[in-house]
Design a protein around this motif. Sequence first.
Motif, short mmCIF file in Angstrom:
data_model
loop_
_atom_site.label_atom_id
_atom_site.label_comp_id
_atom_site.label_asym_id
_atom_site.label_seq_id
_atom_site.Cartn_x
_atom_site.Cartn_y
_atom_site.Cartn_z
N VAL A 113 0.87 2.98 -5.68
CA VAL A 113 0.70 1.54 -5.84
C VAL A 113 1.09 0.88 -4.52
N CYS A 114 0.20 0.05 -4.01
CA CYS A 114 0.48 -0.64 -2.75
C CYS A 114 0.61 -2.12 -3.04
N GLU A 115 1.74 -2.70 -2.57
CA GLU A 115 1.97 -4.12 -2.84
C GLU A 115 1.70 -4.98 -1.61
N CYS A 116 1.06 -4.39 -0.62
CA CYS A 116 0.74 -5.16 0.58
C CYS A 116 -0.39 -6.15 0.28
N GLU A 117 -0.42 -7.21 1.09
CA GLU A 117 -1.52 -8.16 0.94
C GLU A 117 -2.82 -7.52 1.41
N GLU A 122 0.00 3.64 8.38
CA GLU A 122 0.44 3.75 6.98
C GLU A 122 1.40 2.61 6.64
N CYS A 123 1.35 2.15 5.37
CA CYS A 123 2.31 1.11 4.98
C CYS A 123 3.49 1.77 4.28
N LYS A 124 4.58 1.02 4.10
CA LYS A 124 5.80 1.65 3.59
C LYS A 124 5.72 1.95 2.09
N CYS A 125 4.77 1.33 1.38
CA CYS A 125 4.63 1.60 -0.06
C CYS A 125 4.40 3.09 -0.31
N ARG A 126 3.76 3.73 0.63
CA ARG A 126 3.40 5.14 0.53
C ARG A 126 4.61 6.05 0.28
N ILE A 149 -4.07 0.09 -6.34
CA ILE A 149 -3.79 1.53 -6.30
C ILE A 149 -4.61 2.09 -5.16
N ARG A 150 -3.96 2.88 -4.33
CA ARG A 150 -4.69 3.47 -3.20
C ARG A 150 -4.62 4.98 -3.25
N LEU A 151 -5.70 5.58 -2.83
CA LEU A 151 -5.74 7.04 -2.78
C LEU A 151 -5.05 7.48 -1.49
#
Length: 576
Positions: A194-198, A211-215, A241-243
Amino acid sequence: MMDKELKETVLKIALKNAILHDGKASLGPVLGKLVAEKPDVKPKIKEIIPIVREVIEEVNRMPIEKQKQLLEEIAPEKLEERKTEGKRELPRIEGLQEGRVVTRFAPEPNGYLHIGHALTAFINYYYRKTYGGVFWLRFEDTNPRKEKIEFYEAIEEDLKWLGIRWDKRKCNSEDMPLYYEYARKLISNRHAYVCECELEKIRKYRLLGKECKCRTLSPEDHLEKFEKMLEGAYREGEATIRLRGDMSSPNTTLRDPVIFRIIEAEHPIQGDKYIVWPTYDYACSIQDGLCRITHVLRSAEFEIRTELQNMIRELLGLPNPIIVHYSRFNVKGTPTSKREITRLIDEGIVKGWDDPRLVTLRALRRRGILPKTIEDLMYQIGLSKANPIIDWKLLTGLNRKNVDKIANRYFAVINPILLEVENAPEREISLPIHPDKPEEKVRKFTVGDQFYISALDAKGLKRGEEIRLKDLYNIKIVDFRDSVVRGVFVDFKRLLKKKIQWVPIDQAIKLKVYVPMELIDEHGNIVRESMKTEYGYVESNVTREKVGNIVQFERYGFCRLEKISKENVEAVYAHD
Ligand SMILES: [Zn+2]
């Protein structure tokens, strides 16, 4: 027939015959074709044979390249004929097993189908039809903001019009719980998060390969967030949701693509039951696996997505289809993208999805293009990778062959001018409805001494000239006064070279014809005045036709009838 004219006709036929047979024309087929094209040579055939022989010998002495070059010069239309007489088949592709071919047509119900969709549908249907198996109609409907119920129905109607029958039908939106199940599996196995970035940040990071920190969170945390998404704890744009793909892949679709997003809009079938919607790539990949699709034939703009779609299936243990790409094609003078067409409609430049200047199936149908013509076009283009640009002339050329056999003939005169004939014999005559059916004389006329003729024909007339009112009698032009042409009856029988169409004034119905022209000029600019309207009269026999029929107004063109009454007839011009 004069010798010179005859020789030229024979030459054209012989060249074409030679080109089709490795450079060697032969007497029998050439004679056969000659008699078919010029029936009046039949009684003189014995005298003609030596001439034909001579021409054939001359042609057969030329190398085939020379034959082609010469035919191109004197009769380019004959070369075209050769192409259109080609085989009605598509290439064999790998993995075709008799009776086990499963293909699909998977449109998004967010607009009307256009000619590009039709070709894709025909191609996929072709392999099912030819080799046996299952053909799916599957609606890619997981973007509720864009889809409308009217489009599901319209797509089915249009496919039926094309003559395409599906064995199975489903909507991607039917399997929402399954998509969620698969998502849980992917998250648990660290393949998704789950990615909470805009959205803007996601876009930027994907572009940069960052990469974003949600990863970095644990699968348990992501699963919890996912369930919260489903419960409605997040609003649109707050989570996706990101793969877990490869953020450094040169194929940008693999850089942690979004596979679910929140869309707070009512779905045309599912209503407001769901807010977390799978993306096209996710739903489509899963469905191709679930439907056990064996072959996907699609245009090249999807090629970049193949790697991602195969990856999704492999992670979920679903089978991959064999995917074949061909070029997306364009039609000269008209837009094929939904976005462009929508803009033209919104700006009022065209009058809706069925405006005959467009290439939506509804527009083509209004313009008198037959489904078979679109199928013929598919065989012509095949699985070309050459970025074909379709000229209207190609489409109308194919269509002419198909409508010529079925279109009934009528007299119509555009921009009518009155013709008065002195000493006109009053008569009742019956004319055939089609040149192939000379016995079907169902067009009844009671002719007096007043007719309408077209302004274009009237303009070419000279005082003292003798002309034939087609299928009626000959007259001599006396004078032109007060925009009336006056003539005098001469005789019935002689066949004069100059023949014009006519409509008796007592049997004239007002005619309005919409003539669509190119919507985009050669510089790519929109032509606002691209729909011409022409007015005239048509013989009242046309009222025996039904709306939707395609007829030929002699020496004017093929038209599709849109309105028929005793007072008015309206038609759309198809082509000459
Ligand atoms: Zn993020």
